[in-house]
Design a protein around this motif. Sequence first.
Motif, PDB file in Angstrom:
ATOM      1  N   ASP A 100       0.829  -1.184   0.000  1.00  0.00           N
ATOM      2  CA  ASP A 100       0.000   0.000   0.000  1.00  0.00           C
ATOM      3  C   ASP A 100       0.869   1.242   0.000  1.00  0.00           C
ATOM      4  N   ILE A 102      -1.727   1.199  -3.143  1.00  0.00           N
ATOM      5  CA  ILE A 102      -1.870   0.266  -4.261  1.00  0.00           C
ATOM      6  C   ILE A 102      -1.276   0.822  -5.549  1.00  0.00           C
ATOM      7  N   GLU A 106       1.361  -1.017  -8.611  1.00  0.00           N
ATOM      8  CA  GLU A 106       0.621  -1.626  -9.728  1.00  0.00           C
ATOM      9  C   GLU A 106       1.557  -2.200 -10.781  1.00  0.00           C
ATOM     10  N   LYS A 109       2.679  -5.756  -9.704  1.00  0.00           N
ATOM     11  CA  LYS A 109       1.657  -6.673  -9.198  1.00  0.00           C
ATOM     12  C   LYS A 109       1.468  -7.842 -10.160  1.00  0.00           C
TER      13      LYS A 109
END
Length: 132
Positions: A100, A102, A106, A109
């Motif tokens: 976090d 987020i 990204e 991910k």
Amino acid sequence: MRFKKLLLAFIAIVGLISIFSGCSTTSHEETLTKEQQDNVVKKIARNYNINKIEFVYFEKNLSTGTYDLYFRVNDKKDGPMLPIEKLETLDTDQGAIGLDPIEDYEDIKKSDNYDEESPVDISDITIIYLEE
């Protein structure tokens, strides 16, 4: 009379020992084991493509009673903080940890379809542990 003096001296010595031993346990700084830190890496790597993690700081938050673990992922300047309610949760490598904010992660991910119990290979990840 002599017995009372010896008893009083004995009680005083026991009291001092208990006070000093209490002080030494309260000043003990808690840390995470290498295995617990590896488990954190596995939980993060299960959900993100990481090549480096640096554990920066670990402390007990006296106001909340939780533990706060600060770390950096892939040399990003500001790393996330992971609040931990019970240290025992780090004794296993099962589960996943989300990073976090987020939007800052990204780009690394993995897909949302991951198995929280599958083994994770961290041998290619550079890990800088606490206390190193």
